[in-house]
Design a protein around this motif. Structure first.
Motif, mmCIF file in Angstrom:
data_model
loop_
_atom_site.group_PDB
_atom_site.id
_atom_site.type_symbol
_atom_site.label_atom_id
_atom_site.label_comp_id
_atom_site.label_asym_id
_atom_site.label_seq_id
_atom_site.Cartn_x
_atom_site.Cartn_y
_atom_site.Cartn_z
ATOM 1 N N ASP A 9 0.878 -1.044 0.052
ATOM 2 C CA ASP A 9 0.021 -0.010 0.123
ATOM 3 C C ASP A 9 0.506 1.315 0.181
ATOM 4 O O ASP A 9 0.404 2.311 -0.406
ATOM 5 C CB ASP A 9 -0.790 0.022 1.166
ATOM 6 N N LEU A 10 1.874 1.322 0.606
ATOM 7 C CA LEU A 10 2.826 2.454 0.689
ATOM 8 C C LEU A 10 3.863 2.397 -0.458
ATOM 9 O O LEU A 10 4.875 3.064 -0.160
ATOM 10 C CB LEU A 10 3.578 2.284 2.393
ATOM 11 N N ASP A 11 3.557 1.627 -1.473
ATOM 12 C CA ASP A 11 4.505 1.358 -2.568
ATOM 13 C C ASP A 11 6.020 1.070 -2.213
ATOM 14 O O ASP A 11 7.018 1.804 -2.695
ATOM 15 C CB ASP A 11 4.356 2.982 -3.312
ATOM 16 N N MET A 12 6.058 0.286 -1.243
ATOM 17 C CA MET A 12 7.649 0.100 -0.719
ATOM 18 C C MET A 12 8.322 -1.518 -1.540
ATOM 19 O O MET A 12 8.818 -2.367 -0.854
ATOM 20 C CB MET A 12 7.695 -0.392 0.694
ATOM 21 N N LEU A 13 7.839 -1.329 -2.854
ATOM 22 C CA LEU A 13 8.197 -2.467 -3.769
ATOM 23 C C LEU A 13 9.449 -2.311 -4.071
ATOM 24 O O LEU A 13 10.206 -3.407 -4.654
ATOM 25 C CB LEU A 13 7.419 -2.388 -5.011
ATOM 26 N N ASP A 14 10.442 -1.451 -4.002
ATOM 27 C CA ASP A 14 11.803 -1.332 -4.247
ATOM 28 C C ASP A 14 12.941 -1.439 -3.100
ATOM 29 O O ASP A 14 13.941 -1.112 -3.443
ATOM 30 C CB ASP A 14 12.154 -0.098 -5.330
ATOM 31 N N LEU A 15 12.183 -1.735 -1.956
ATOM 32 C CA LEU A 15 13.075 -2.001 -0.943
ATOM 33 C C LEU A 15 13.448 -3.505 -0.574
ATOM 34 O O LEU A 15 12.745 -4.329 -0.796
ATOM 35 C CB LEU A 15 12.425 -1.516 0.415
ATOM 36 N N VAL A 16 14.770 -3.998 -0.369
ATOM 37 C CA VAL A 16 15.266 -5.418 -0.388
ATOM 38 C C VAL A 16 14.499 -5.672 1.244
ATOM 39 O O VAL A 16 15.042 -5.109 2.209
ATOM 40 C CB VAL A 16 16.786 -5.266 -0.183
ATOM 41 N N TRP A 17 13.802 -6.990 1.058
ATOM 42 C CA TRP A 17 13.168 -7.495 2.262
ATOM 43 C C TRP A 17 14.118 -8.731 2.482
ATOM 44 O O TRP A 17 14.224 -9.547 1.581
ATOM 45 C CB TRP A 17 11.722 -7.883 2.046
ATOM 46 N N ILE A 18 14.291 -8.894 3.885
ATOM 47 C CA ILE A 18 15.085 -10.199 4.249
ATOM 48 C C ILE A 18 14.240 -11.084 5.185
ATOM 49 O O ILE A 18 13.632 -10.583 6.192
ATOM 50 C CB ILE A 18 16.333 -9.884 4.806
ATOM 51 N N THR A 19 13.658 -12.368 4.616
ATOM 52 C CA THR A 19 12.979 -13.126 5.409
ATOM 53 C C THR A 19 13.585 -14.148 5.919
ATOM 54 O O THR A 19 14.834 -14.504 5.972
ATOM 55 C CB THR A 19 11.942 -13.808 4.228
ATOM 56 N N THR A 20 12.871 -14.780 7.185
ATOM 57 C CA THR A 20 13.243 -15.741 7.946
ATOM 58 C C THR A 20 12.600 -17.062 7.855
ATOM 59 O O THR A 20 11.423 -16.791 7.066
ATOM 60 C CB THR A 20 13.220 -15.456 9.472
ATOM 61 N N ASP A 21 12.733 -18.043 8.547
ATOM 62 C CA ASP A 21 12.066 -19.289 8.308
ATOM 63 C C ASP A 21 10.664 -19.087 8.658
ATOM 64 O O ASP A 21 9.812 -20.122 8.176
ATOM 65 C CB ASP A 21 12.643 -20.388 9.001
ATOM 66 N N GLY A 22 9.997 -18.162 9.376
ATOM 67 C CA GLY A 22 8.627 -18.138 9.742
ATOM 68 C C GLY A 22 7.814 -17.578 8.698
ATOM 69 O O GLY A 22 6.668 -17.778 8.782
ATOM 70 N N THR A 46 29.073 -8.042 -5.387
ATOM 71 C CA THR A 46 29.468 -6.806 -5.922
ATOM 72 C C THR A 46 28.316 -5.990 -6.621
ATOM 73 O O THR A 46 28.008 -6.693 -7.874
ATOM 74 C CB THR A 46 30.813 -6.947 -6.503
ATOM 75 N N PHE A 47 28.027 -5.072 -6.566
ATOM 76 C CA PHE A 47 27.088 -4.154 -7.229
ATOM 77 C C PHE A 47 27.603 -3.797 -8.703
ATOM 78 O O PHE A 47 28.902 -3.548 -8.740
ATOM 79 C CB PHE A 47 26.797 -2.789 -6.536
ATOM 80 N N VAL A 48 26.957 -4.279 -9.600
ATOM 81 C CA VAL A 48 27.318 -4.286 -11.019
ATOM 82 C C VAL A 48 26.631 -2.960 -12.004
ATOM 83 O O VAL A 48 27.192 -2.328 -12.153
ATOM 84 C CB VAL A 48 26.936 -5.800 -11.807
ATOM 85 N N ARG A 49 25.312 -2.930 -11.894
ATOM 86 C CA ARG A 49 24.538 -1.824 -12.492
ATOM 87 C C ARG A 49 22.943 -1.932 -12.202
ATOM 88 O O ARG A 49 22.540 -2.919 -11.298
ATOM 89 C CB ARG A 49 24.619 -2.251 -14.162
ATOM 90 N N TRP A 50 22.292 -0.930 -12.494
ATOM 91 C CA TRP A 50 20.927 -0.861 -12.424
ATOM 92 C C TRP A 50 20.325 -1.420 -13.648
ATOM 93 O O TRP A 50 20.839 -0.968 -14.758
ATOM 94 C CB TRP A 50 20.506 0.383 -12.378
ATOM 95 N N ASP A 51 19.206 -2.333 -13.692
ATOM 96 C CA ASP A 51 18.757 -2.796 -14.884
ATOM 97 C C ASP A 51 17.055 -3.062 -14.692
ATOM 98 O O ASP A 51 16.671 -3.852 -13.785
ATOM 99 C CB ASP A 51 19.399 -4.252 -15.132
ATOM 100 N N VAL A 90 15.085 -7.010 -5.986
ATOM 101 C CA VAL A 90 13.933 -6.524 -5.990
ATOM 102 C C VAL A 90 14.071 -4.883 -6.634
ATOM 103 O O VAL A 90 13.160 -4.463 -7.661
ATOM 104 C CB VAL A 90 12.953 -6.478 -4.811
ATOM 105 N N ASN A 91 14.828 -4.019 -6.218
ATOM 106 C CA ASN A 91 14.926 -2.826 -6.592
ATOM 107 C C ASN A 91 15.980 -2.355 -7.912
ATOM 108 O O ASN A 91 16.141 -1.592 -8.341
ATOM 109 C CB ASN A 91 15.756 -1.904 -5.479
ATOM 110 N N GLY A 92 15.975 -3.673 -8.679
ATOM 111 C CA GLY A 92 16.694 -3.562 -9.915
ATOM 112 C C GLY A 92 18.034 -3.586 -9.889
ATOM 113 O O GLY A 92 18.549 -3.472 -11.156
ATOM 114 N N SER A 93 18.626 -3.812 -9.048
ATOM 115 C CA SER A 93 20.069 -3.676 -8.916
ATOM 116 C C SER A 93 20.445 -5.056 -9.057
ATOM 117 O O SER A 93 19.893 -6.083 -8.911
ATOM 118 C CB SER A 93 20.508 -3.403 -7.405
ATOM 119 N N ILE A 94 21.769 -5.294 -9.965
ATOM 120 C CA ILE A 94 22.364 -6.556 -10.446
ATOM 121 C C ILE A 94 23.686 -6.533 -9.799
ATOM 122 O O ILE A 94 24.516 -5.535 -9.624
ATOM 123 C CB ILE A 94 22.568 -6.460 -11.822
#
Length: 466
Positions: free
Chosen positions: A251-264, A432-437, A419-423
């Motif tokens: 809803d808050l348009d946080m689709l470009d942030l990297v989320w780290i999930t756990t086994d839960g 190592t960051f390579v580029r935005w795609d 998710v943020n388009g970073s390769i």
């Protein structure tokens, strides 16, 4: 004549004694103090977590049936001894766990398996410990449960989140992120892993947000995450709470942030909602590593055998053919571990059983189970990424051959997309960051594009004036 009679009587006496001795030797000798029926309780979040509880319950019931049906040299329990099960629904609450434990104690349980939630298991332990009834959890992973003073009769066949917290810290280190945020439930399960991670993480935690398990409004917490603009967000909660968080993130348009999930919440159950699935796409995180060898494949064959379909009300994984909950094999293995402990102890006495369990080893669906001094196993985790509706492994956290402690190792990859388009490229355990795609996903691209548009407009206006 008298001598003959004496000899005859003597021979008859000897034969009688020999016969009686032979009969005594032929009779089976009971070499244990186990009752004919061992009462084993199982506690599961059946109604509150319908996508997890029923599967975990059925893993328990299948194992009980298999062990009772064993014969000959394959039999774990002595002949004439069987397991009698009693299943309780804990409603996924501490109060429900206490009620379940008290019900099982009143029934006369000799050993109790469960539960799933760490706060639920802790509440159960408070009721079971005074009577020295051994409790083995198949899924409770909070580090607080490792306290042998508070929980002397508690054991678990899953790993402590202390291991998982370290695994995630190594994952973040590999990507070189120095600014992150965390969000979690405020119970012992939610906070335990986060505290371990924060202690191991060398970067800055911009904000630490928490909420009560089962909360329906997390708007303020999720907004706070967005406001800090972190490089990653680590969440620790079960799937139902994850859905609440990720819907709000969408809803808050946080689709470009990297989320780290756990086994839960690195589970199929979490992504049944379209908005949640969209927000979680290309997230990364951890999941318990599958067993090495044939244990898991054997369990899979057993699970989908139609003979077990009667266990489910309503029908869930077995009859529909959908993947079983990831902790169903843990529940299944826990029954086998309990049976081996009971057989070795030869009694249901709590202290004797506890001692015997520490020496048990079991190669099962979840791998090799052997308890350490804290009554738990060393964690093995896969690093996974959600791509569309499938979790793909891209590394692992485990103990290398010949080593004594676990390390995180990422698979080499020439291109790894977030998710943020970073390769990124991954080599020698360093990302190592390579580029935005594509390029329009780069941070600040919209502002840059707007500035360029204004510049072009100004130039155009000037040309027209000339």
């Amino acid at each position: 004549m008298k001598n003959r009679i004496k000899i005859t009587l003597l021979l008859v006496g000897i034969m009688f004694i020999a016969t009686m001795t032979g009969t005594a030797r032929a009779a089976p000798q009971k070499t244990h103090a186990l009752p004919a029926e061992i009462k084993i309780g199982g506690v599961f979040p059946i109604t509150a977590r319908p996508d997890a509880g029923p599967d975990r319950r059925d893993g328990f019931l299948i194992a009980v049936a298999e062990i009772n049906a064993q014969t000959g040299t394959d039999r774990i329990l002595p002949e004439g001894v069987t397991l009698v099960s009693n299943v309780q629904d804990d409603l996924n609450t501490a109060a429900g766990g206490t009620a379940a434990a008290e019900t099982l104690l009143a029934w006369g349980a000799d050993i109790v398996l469960g539960s799933s939630g760490s706060s639920v298991s802790a509440a159960m332990a408070s009721a079971l410990t005074p009577t020295k009834v051994v409790q083995i959890s198949y899924a409770s992973s909070s580090p607080s449960l490792s306290d042998r003073t508070l929980y002397p009769y508690f054991m678990r066949t899953c790993a402590s989140d202390a291991d998982q917290g370290l695994a995630i810290a190594e994952l973040v280190k590999a990507f070189g992120w120095t600014k992150g945020a965390v969000i979690h439930t405020s119970d012992s399960y939610g906070t335990g892993l986060i505290e371990i991670f924060k202690d191991a993480y060398t970067g800055t935690i911009l904000t630490d947000q928490s909420f009560e398990a089962g909360a329906t409004d997390v708007s303020a917490q999720v907004q706070s995450l967005k406001d800090t603009n972190p490089e990653f967000i680590l969440g620790n909660f079960i799937d139902e709470d994850a859905k609440t968080v990720m819907k709000k993130a969408n809803d808050l348009d946080m689709l470009d942030l990297v989320w780290i999930t756990t086994d839960g919440w690195s589970t199929q159950a979490t992504i049944t909602d379209a908005k949640v699935k969209e927000a979680m796409d290309l997230s990364i995180g951890t999941n318990p590593a599958p067993a090495e060898g044939t244990g898991m494949s054997d369990f899979n064959d057993t699970w989908f055998d139609p003979v077990w379909n009667y266990l489910e009300t309503p029908a869930n994984s077995q009859s529909t053919g959908t993947p079983f909950n990831s902790y169903a094999p843990f529940s299944y293995d826990t029954v086998y571990v309990a049976a081996k402990g009971l057989a070795a102890a030869g009694t249901t006495d709590g202290d004797a059983l506890l001692t015997a369990l520490y020496a048990v080893t079991h190669e099962g669906a979840t791998g090799n189970i052997k308890f350490n001094e804290l009554g738990e196993v060393i964690g093995r985790y896969d690093y996974v990424q959600l791509r569309d509706d499938t979790y793909f492994k891209f590394g692992e956290y485990a103990i290398p051959s010949g080593a004594t402690s676990a390390i995180g190792v990422l698979d080499d990859a020439s291109e790894f997309e977030l998710v943020n388009g970073s390769i990124w490229s991954i080599a020698n355990n360093v990302a190592t960051f390579v580029r935005w795609d594509p390029v329009d996903t780069a941070p600040g691209f919209e502002l840059l594009a707007a500035a360029l548009a204004i510049g072009i407009l100004v130039i155009t206006v000037k040309k027209r004036r000339k």
